[in-house]
Scaffold this motif. Structure first.
Motif, PDB file in Angstrom:
ATOM      1  N   UNK A 115       0.811  -1.227   0.000  1.00 22.60           N
ATOM      2  CA  UNK A 115       0.000   0.000   0.000  1.00 22.60           C
ATOM      3  C   UNK A 115       0.844   1.276   0.000  1.00 22.60           C
ATOM      4  N   UNK A 116       1.987   1.240   0.654  1.00 18.76           N
ATOM      5  CA  UNK A 116       2.853   2.420   0.687  1.00 18.76           C
ATOM      6  C   UNK A 116       3.388   2.745  -0.701  1.00 18.76           C
ATOM      7  N   UNK A 117       3.742   1.706  -1.468  1.00 15.13           N
ATOM      8  CA  UNK A 117       4.216   1.929  -2.832  1.00 15.13           C
ATOM      9  C   UNK A 117       3.100   2.532  -3.689  1.00 15.13           C
ATOM     10  N   UNK A 118       1.889   1.992  -3.594  1.00 12.90           N
ATOM     11  CA  UNK A 118       0.756   2.501  -4.375  1.00 12.90           C
ATOM     12  C   UNK A 118       0.438   3.949  -4.005  1.00 12.90           C
ATOM     13  N   UNK A 119       0.544   4.258  -2.716  1.00 16.03           N
ATOM     14  CA  UNK A 119       0.332   5.624  -2.239  1.00 16.03           C
ATOM     15  C   UNK A 119       1.351   6.574  -2.885  1.00 16.03           C
ATOM     16  N   UNK A 120       2.608   6.144  -2.943  1.00 19.01           N
ATOM     17  CA  UNK A 120       3.652   6.984  -3.527  1.00 19.01           C
ATOM     18  C   UNK A 120       3.494   7.127  -5.037  1.00 19.01           C
ATOM     19  N   UNK A 121       2.947   6.119  -5.688  1.00 16.08           N
ATOM     20  CA  UNK A 121       2.655   6.231  -7.128  1.00 16.08           C
ATOM     21  C   UNK A 121       1.684   7.379  -7.381  1.00 16.08           C
ATOM     22  N   UNK A 122       0.634   7.463  -6.543  1.00 18.55           N
ATOM     23  CA  UNK A 122      -0.342   8.543  -6.681  1.00 18.55           C
ATOM     24  C   UNK A 122       0.333   9.891  -6.434  1.00 18.55           C
ATOM     25  N   UNK A 123       1.135   9.955  -5.377  1.00 17.81           N
ATOM     26  CA  UNK A 123       1.828  11.208  -5.046  1.00 17.81           C
ATOM     27  C   UNK A 123       2.764  11.637  -6.178  1.00 17.81           C
ATOM     28  N   UNK A 124       3.409  10.669  -6.830  1.00 18.00           N
ATOM     29  CA  UNK A 124       4.357  10.997  -7.893  1.00 18.00           C
ATOM     30  C   UNK A 124       3.667  11.660  -9.081  1.00 18.00           C
ATOM     31  N   UNK A 125       2.433  11.284  -9.364  1.00 12.82           N
ATOM     32  CA  UNK A 125       1.718  11.936 -10.471  1.00 12.82           C
ATOM     33  C   UNK A 125       1.541  13.427 -10.189  1.00 12.82           C
ATOM     34  N   UNK A 126       1.405  13.776  -8.910  1.00 12.31           N
ATOM     35  CA  UNK A 126       1.204  15.171  -8.522  1.00 12.31           C
ATOM     36  C   UNK A 126       2.518  15.938  -8.406  1.00 12.31           C
ATOM     37  N   UNK A 142       7.842   6.529 -14.028  1.00 10.42           N
ATOM     38  CA  UNK A 142       6.972   6.470 -15.196  1.00 10.42           C
ATOM     39  C   UNK A 142       5.595   7.034 -14.911  1.00 10.42           C
ATOM     40  N   UNK A 143       5.078   6.796 -13.716  1.00 12.31           N
ATOM     41  CA  UNK A 143       3.766   7.330 -13.343  1.00 12.31           C
ATOM     42  C   UNK A 143       3.778   8.852 -13.364  1.00 12.31           C
ATOM     43  N   UNK A 144       4.889   9.433 -12.885  1.00 10.20           N
ATOM     44  CA  UNK A 144       5.007  10.882 -12.888  1.00 10.20           C
ATOM     45  C   UNK A 144       5.012  11.455 -14.290  1.00 10.20           C
ATOM     46  N   UNK A 145       5.766  10.843 -15.175  1.00 10.73           N
ATOM     47  CA  UNK A 145       5.839  11.352 -16.544  1.00 10.73           C
ATOM     48  C   UNK A 145       4.554  11.074 -17.330  1.00 10.73           C
ATOM     49  N   UNK A 146       3.905   9.948 -17.046  1.00 14.32           N
ATOM     50  CA  UNK A 146       2.644   9.646 -17.728  1.00 14.32           C
ATOM     51  C   UNK A 146       1.591  10.692 -17.360  1.00 14.32           C
ATOM     52  N   UNK A 147       1.522  11.045 -16.079  1.00 16.55           N
ATOM     53  CA  UNK A 147       0.584  12.074 -15.642  1.00 16.55           C
ATOM     54  C   UNK A 147       0.874  13.401 -16.332  1.00 16.55           C
TER      55      UNK A 147
END
Length: 409
Positions: free
Chosen positions: A204-215, A330-335
């Motif tokens: 869950x911590x990794x998934x949380x950070x994925x969301x934060x990285x998009x922002x 990748x999540x950050x750049x995709x966003x």
């Protein structure tokens, strides 16, 4: 047997990152010229920009999945070939679609650099991961400074945008030479079992950070990417603003080690979100010379976002390995690829609204730019809430962290 030279391998990574960041800065500098030369609207320019941000996460996804098999050296070879293709195709571009294709190649090369270098550095400097990742990422803003100044002086000198793109072939050749001639490290200090990496993604911590990285990525890259269009008529030199921002970012990242050791990554991220939200709002209302003050504050805010997010994942969710670091980047750049055309379209819409309200020329441009920056404030504000939650539970998650030693410059 040939021994690995850590210094030269790290230098190769830094040179590759300089090329990556120069592509961002020079593209920002020539955006207006491209629009005029090819009759391209802001929305279409947004789509061209988005190809860089789309190729980036695709390369990071593939690179993350294949890192354990191919290793950093082969991934950097892929980056070198794609940089060459992208740059040459851009120089000979004939319009919208050729720019789309060439920009995608450059984005794929940039993503390959990140996919190769982040886990390689975490492996080589396992006891100072976030600190050394910040030191490596000094050369993202460092390359932006180089690119911004090259673009400004060449544009002021009447040198065409094709020659500006060609300047990037020099650092590309340098890092290519280093990659092909140096021995690279094996995966000794990161989880190199891809199945284990994939299973760990459910953390869950990794998934949380994925969301934060998009922002965090959107808060950092969108204002920089549109800085000429947004600030070009506001009384400040947009490329000098970009150089100021990135110069401060480079200094901040170079001295990141002691700050991260003192505050830990969670405290650094919360502090960064608060400063970034304040700075973007300030940029949306500032005029003339005060824009430079707002830009400096923005630089301090976004300075630690990207490398600290990558470092956080490598330290607190270490079993995700190279795949985790690549996916979060990748999540950050995709966003960012999604938001680029939206921001471009919003800039067009705000300009139309300003013209309809009776504003003309540069006054309308300034009003539209400030309106877009006002909208951008919501991204770091959301991060203040999310990182605030992380800060509250920081003692619980500290047990998951890989032990880090005190950082020395």
């Amino acid at each position: 047997m040939e021994q690995m030279n850590k210094r030269k391998v790290f230098l190769a990574a830094c040179m590759a990152l300089i090329v990556t960041s120069m592509t961002f800065a020079i593209r920002a500098g020539i955006l207006t010229q491209l629009g005029k030369d090819f009759g391209i609207s802001n929305q279409e320019l947004g789509w061209i920009n988005s190809m860089a941000f789309l190729g980036f996460p695709l390369a990071m996804l593939l690179g993350g999945l294949m890192y354990n098999t191919l290793g950093a050296k082969k991934l950097l070879m892929v980056a070198f070939v794609c940089h060459l293709l992208g740059l040459v195709l851009t120089i000979y571009a004939g319009g919208f679609w050729t720019l789309i294709i060439s920009t995608f190649f450059i984005g794929f090369a940039n993503g390959s650099v990140e996919a190769a270098c982040n886990p390689m550095i975490a492996d080589m400097y396992t006891n100072n991961r976030t600190a050394m990742l910040n030191k490596f990422h000094v050369w993202f803003p460092g390359g932006l400074v180089i690119g911004a100044l090259v673009s400004k002086f060449m544009t002021d000198g009447g040198i065409n945008w094709q020659m500006q793109i060609a300047t990037m072939l020099i650092p590309t050749a340098i890092y290519g030479f280093l990659v092909f001639t140096q021995k690279f490290p094996q995966s000794e200090n990161i989880e190199s079992n891809t199945s284990a990496n994939i299973k760990a993604l459910a953390n869950p911590l990794f998934l949380f950070m994925m969301v934060c990285m998009t922002l965090t990525a959107t808060s950092e890259f969108i204002p920089q990417q549109w800085i000429e269009s947004i600030l070009g008529s506001s009384g400040a030199s947009p490329m000098l603003v970009l150089a100021l921002v990135t110069g401060i970012m480079a200094l901040g990242r170079f001295f990141a080690g002691p700050i991260i050791h003192k505050l830990n990554p969670v405290g650094v991220l919360l502090m960064s979100a608060i400063i970034t939200a304040t700075a973007i709002y300030f940029m949306s209302v500032a005029d003339g010379a005060m824009i430079y003050v707002a830009a400096a504050l923005f630089a301090l805010g976004v300075c630690y976002f990207w490398p600290t997010m990558i470092g956080f994942v490598s330290e607190y969710t270490s079993k995700t390995g190279a795949l985790g670091m690549s996916l979060v980047g990748g999540a950050g750049m995709f966003a960012t690829s999604i938001w680029n055309p939206i921001i471009g379209s919003r800039l067009d819409t705000e300009k139309e609204s300003a013209l309809a309200a009776g504003l003309i020329g540069e006054v309308a441009e300034v009003a539209a730019g400030k309106a877009v920056l006002g909208f951008m404030v919501y991204f770091p504000l959301a991060l203040v809430v999310l990182f605030g939650i992380l800060f509250v539970i920081r003692k619980k998650i500290e047990a998951q962290r890989i032990a880090q030693s005190a950082y020395k410059l």
